[in-house]
Design a protein around this motif. Sequence first.
Motif, PDB file in Angstrom:
ATOM      1  N   GLU A  46      75.488  21.914  73.614  1.00 34.68           N
ATOM      2  CA  GLU A  46      76.703  21.117  73.462  1.00 34.68           C
ATOM      3  C   GLU A  46      76.552  20.044  72.397  1.00 34.68           C
ATOM      4  N   ASN A  47      75.313  19.700  72.074  1.00 34.84           N
ATOM      5  CA  ASN A  47      75.067  18.724  71.018  1.00 34.84           C
ATOM      6  C   ASN A  47      74.785  19.372  69.672  1.00 34.84           C
ATOM      7  N   THR A  48      74.881  20.695  69.625  1.00 35.34           N
ATOM      8  CA  THR A  48      74.678  21.412  68.371  1.00 35.34           C
ATOM      9  C   THR A  48      75.936  21.348  67.523  1.00 35.34           C
ATOM     10  N   ASP A  49      75.769  20.984  66.280  1.00 37.00           N
ATOM     11  CA  ASP A  49      76.902  20.898  65.364  1.00 37.00           C
ATOM     12  C   ASP A  49      77.603  22.247  65.266  1.00 37.00           C
ATOM     13  N   GLY A  50      78.906  22.261  65.492  1.00 39.56           N
ATOM     14  CA  GLY A  50      79.675  23.495  65.420  1.00 39.56           C
ATOM     15  C   GLY A  50      80.009  24.085  66.777  1.00 39.56           C
ATOM     16  N   VAL A  51      79.324  23.642  67.836  1.00 38.85           N
ATOM     17  CA  VAL A  51      79.605  24.107  69.194  1.00 38.85           C
ATOM     18  C   VAL A  51      80.579  23.148  69.843  1.00 38.85           C
ATOM     19  N   VAL A  52      81.729  23.670  70.301  1.00 42.24           N
ATOM     20  CA  VAL A  52      82.746  22.826  70.926  1.00 42.24           C
ATOM     21  C   VAL A  52      82.317  22.420  72.326  1.00 42.24           C
ATOM     22  N   THR A  53      81.909  23.415  73.118  1.00 39.24           N
ATOM     23  CA  THR A  53      81.443  23.146  74.468  1.00 39.24           C
ATOM     24  C   THR A  53      80.765  24.391  75.003  1.00 39.24           C
ATOM     25  N   VAL A  54      80.219  24.297  76.214  1.00 40.92           N
ATOM     26  CA  VAL A  54      79.598  25.434  76.895  1.00 40.92           C
ATOM     27  C   VAL A  54      80.294  25.604  78.241  1.00 40.92           C
ATOM     28  N   VAL A  55      80.677  26.843  78.561  1.00 40.90           N
ATOM     29  CA  VAL A  55      81.373  27.138  79.808  1.00 40.90           C
ATOM     30  C   VAL A  55      80.593  28.218  80.551  1.00 40.90           C
ATOM     31  N   GLU A  56      80.358  27.996  81.844  1.00 43.24           N
ATOM     32  CA  GLU A  56      79.699  29.005  82.669  1.00 43.24           C
ATOM     33  C   GLU A  56      80.724  29.531  83.657  1.00 43.24           C
ATOM     34  N   SER A  57      81.089  30.808  83.479  1.00 42.37           N
ATOM     35  CA  SER A  57      82.131  31.388  84.314  1.00 42.37           C
ATOM     36  C   SER A  57      81.984  32.898  84.350  1.00 42.37           C
ATOM     37  N   GLY A  58      82.305  33.479  85.496  1.00 45.95           N
ATOM     38  CA  GLY A  58      82.289  34.929  85.628  1.00 45.95           C
ATOM     39  C   GLY A  58      80.935  35.544  85.354  1.00 45.95           C
ATOM     40  N   LEU A 487      69.862  18.758  67.203  1.00 46.82           N
ATOM     41  CA  LEU A 487      70.146  18.098  68.474  1.00 46.82           C
ATOM     42  C   LEU A 487      70.292  16.595  68.329  1.00 46.82           C
ATOM     43  N   GLY A 488      70.016  16.082  67.145  1.00 44.17           N
ATOM     44  CA  GLY A 488      70.086  14.649  66.910  1.00 44.17           C
ATOM     45  C   GLY A 488      68.855  14.148  66.182  1.00 44.17           C
ATOM     46  N   GLU A 489      68.940  12.918  65.687  1.00 39.34           N
ATOM     47  CA  GLU A 489      67.815  12.321  64.964  1.00 39.34           C
ATOM     48  C   GLU A 489      66.841  11.679  65.934  1.00 39.34           C
ATOM     49  N   GLY A 490      65.626  11.438  65.456  1.00 41.23           N
ATOM     50  CA  GLY A 490      64.632  10.824  66.313  1.00 41.23           C
ATOM     51  C   GLY A 490      63.254  10.836  65.704  1.00 41.23           C
ATOM     52  N   ILE A 491      62.251  10.969  66.553  1.00 42.47           N
ATOM     53  CA  ILE A 491      60.854  10.901  66.122  1.00 42.47           C
ATOM     54  C   ILE A 491      60.037  11.728  67.104  1.00 42.47           C
ATOM     55  N   ALA A 492      58.773  11.974  66.784  1.00 43.03           N
ATOM     56  CA  ALA A 492      57.904  12.738  67.686  1.00 43.03           C
ATOM     57  C   ALA A 492      56.610  11.966  67.926  1.00 43.03           C
ATOM     58  N   VAL A 493      55.994  12.248  69.054  1.00 40.97           N
ATOM     59  CA  VAL A 493      54.715  11.624  69.396  1.00 40.97           C
ATOM     60  C   VAL A 493      53.750  12.714  69.831  1.00 40.97           C
ATOM     61  N   LEU A 494      52.543  12.674  69.278  1.00 41.93           N
ATOM     62  CA  LEU A 494      51.460  13.544  69.740  1.00 41.93           C
ATOM     63  C   LEU A 494      50.702  12.747  70.795  1.00 41.93           C
ATOM     64  N   PRO A 495      50.934  13.015  72.083  1.00 40.95           N
ATOM     65  CA  PRO A 495      50.430  12.118  73.140  1.00 40.95           C
ATOM     66  C   PRO A 495      48.910  12.152  73.288  1.00 40.95           C
ATOM     67  N   SER A 496      48.383  10.999  73.656  1.00 34.83           N
ATOM     68  CA  SER A 496      46.952  10.897  73.962  1.00 34.83           C
ATOM     69  C   SER A 496      46.740  10.620  75.439  1.00 34.83           C
ATOM     70  N   LYS A 497      47.832  10.496  76.174  1.00 32.34           N
ATOM     71  CA  LYS A 497      47.769  10.217  77.607  1.00 32.34           C
ATOM     72  C   LYS A 497      48.929  10.925  78.290  1.00 32.34           C
ATOM     73  N   GLY A 498      48.689  11.495  79.447  1.00 32.90           N
ATOM     74  CA  GLY A 498      49.710  12.300  80.115  1.00 32.90           C
ATOM     75  C   GLY A 498      50.652  11.529  81.011  1.00 32.90           C
ATOM     76  N   VAL A 499      51.257  10.491  80.482  1.00 35.88           N
ATOM     77  CA  VAL A 499      52.210   9.694  81.243  1.00 35.88           C
ATOM     78  C   VAL A 499      53.456   9.473  80.380  1.00 35.88           C
ATOM     79  N   VAL A 500      54.641   9.713  80.970  1.00 34.50           N
ATOM     80  CA  VAL A 500      55.911   9.505  80.270  1.00 34.50           C
ATOM     81  C   VAL A 500      56.681   8.417  80.992  1.00 34.50           C
ATOM     82  N   THR A 501      57.149   7.401  80.235  1.00 32.48           N
ATOM     83  CA  THR A 501      57.878   6.297  80.833  1.00 32.48           C
ATOM     84  C   THR A 501      59.296   6.222  80.269  1.00 32.48           C
ATOM     85  N   ALA A 502      60.146   5.471  80.934  1.00 34.58           N
ATOM     86  CA  ALA A 502      61.531   5.324  80.499  1.00 34.58           C
ATOM     87  C   ALA A 502      61.582   4.522  79.202  1.00 34.58           C
TER      88      ALA A 502
END
Length: 619
Positions: A46-58, A487-502
């Motif tokens: 749904e965040n892909t450019d060109g996609v209006v929406t996603v519908v699950e039906s039938g 999906l949008g702009e941002g950054i990446a991290v190569l983690p050195s510790k297995g903990v994810v925080t808000a």
Amino acid sequence: MNVQSMAKNILACVGGEKNVVSLVHCATRLRFKLKDRSKADREALENTDGVVTVVESGGQFQVVIGNNVPEVYKEIGRISQLLEGSAADHSQKEKGSLAGRLVDVVSSIFTPLLGVMAGAGILKGLLLICTNAGWLSPEETTYTILYAAADSLFYFLPLLLAVTAAKKFGANPFIALTIAGALIYPTILELKNSGAQTEFFGIPVVLMNYTSTVIPIILAVFVMSYLERLCMRFIHESVKNFITPLICLTVMVPLTLIVFGPLGVYTGNGIAAAILSVFDLSPILAGAIIAALWQILVIFGIHWGIVPVILNNIAVHGKDYIKPATAAAVFAQTGAAFGVMLKTKNKKLKALAGSAAVTGIFGITEPAVYGVTLRLKKPFVCGVISAAAGGAIIGYSGSVALASGAPGLLTIPIFYGPGFLGFIIGISVSFVLSILLTYIVGFDDPVEETKEQPVENSGGEPIYSPLQGEVLPLTEVSDKVFASGALGEGIAVLPSKGVVTAPADGIVTTAFPTGHAYGITSESGAEILIHIGMDTVRLDGKHFNSKVVQGQKVKRGDILAEFDLDALKEEGFDVKTPIIVTNSGQYTDIIPTDQKKVKTEEQIITLISSPWEENNHEI
């Protein structure tokens, strides 16, 4: 985004080629049937450019795109094997309710024919107009040639349905075509027209006219698909390639003429008679109900159960009373989108509503419905009410459709017959009334009605790192969907510790059961996606320990999940983790940190808002 990138992103977001059982498309959407729904990333789609929406039906996972859907469909076919055989992967058992499976069958069989049906229907309507106006005479050879072009599809409809049904049921299309050809073979037609008693080894055969029929050939191909698989299973390889067709033709042609043919014809005639009786009882009420409910049925995909009835009515009886009322629904939702365009003060919504309304005039309502009226709610209701008013007029006028095609400006000629003036009045009332109701009733406009004021805080909103590790540009992520910024702009991290925080104070909007991905919406409206590693969804939660649930409020630094970093590396997974702002379009700039390494709760992204408050989150 270009078609090539869009096709790649969509295929990746539905879980890849191996997760797709079948793929078809209609006028505005790709219709996937997936093996494992959990592997599809609806939010990413749904965040892909060109996609209006996603519908699950039938039982379908439907990606709504708009007018570019044929190009995207072809590109998916070019970069994958989906259109060459996996669409008929019958080793995968069908899942879902009986109603869902029926909707999937009907849409798969009829969808490929809708475009050519519309073209042939328009030509048929134009010829009718020309003859009534005296511009052409049925005795002229010009008329004969053009009428052959317009009517051949409907005359040979069993042949076309044999191909699409064979593809859906996994049967040999050439055997299916041959069975359909036998139904409309000239000698069979002559035998029927002569009225002579017909028998097959002493069994009475009730011959019907199978040109332009719908139900008999679909029933025949369905049964033939099972007979063919049975033959291919038990007949020796050295002879099965010609013995199987022999058995199928010898069994199925007589069986269809004796059983499926009459059953299908009588069923179609019975349904047509029932519908006609409803219109005879109260044409105003019947037209109003069909028009009011049609767009709701389309949203849930239930309308596919009615499409064969409409086509059968047109093919067998030359006209249909249901389709004209559905046109009122199309023009009503288009009018509602126009009303939104006139009413809103939000520039983005105004542009979206305007373009969706223009598309709707030509019969493609998905952008108007999913992108505008349904999201704003009140305009959709105004459209339903207006459709009922127009449908009542159309029903009262006894309007009919003489051919198939998506109701719209270009297909008006297919309704040129009894009640045509009432049809024009009905769709006009639906369109104009919907504009007026939407404008008068209004809706929750995403923009403040008061004059825009400059935002006082222009220093930017901080997003804090959810991980400890090495900072990388997003382009270094191996997954192209993330790396491309789709999906949008941002950054990446190569983690050195297995903990994810808000990364901010907010609400957990997405917490995958597999523990590998989390979505956070900050208190100020930033939508942040954290995807731990690449393709880690395949682990199905192994090595991940989620600490939060969807809908939970969190503070910056709260632990979202713990994961076994060493185990992921040992199993060969790429642990680069993208941190994406999925609603990037709502910010003037997204500035990543220039640090090479970060610790959790250190600022990693700065969001720069527009110097004017727009509050476009509801669009």
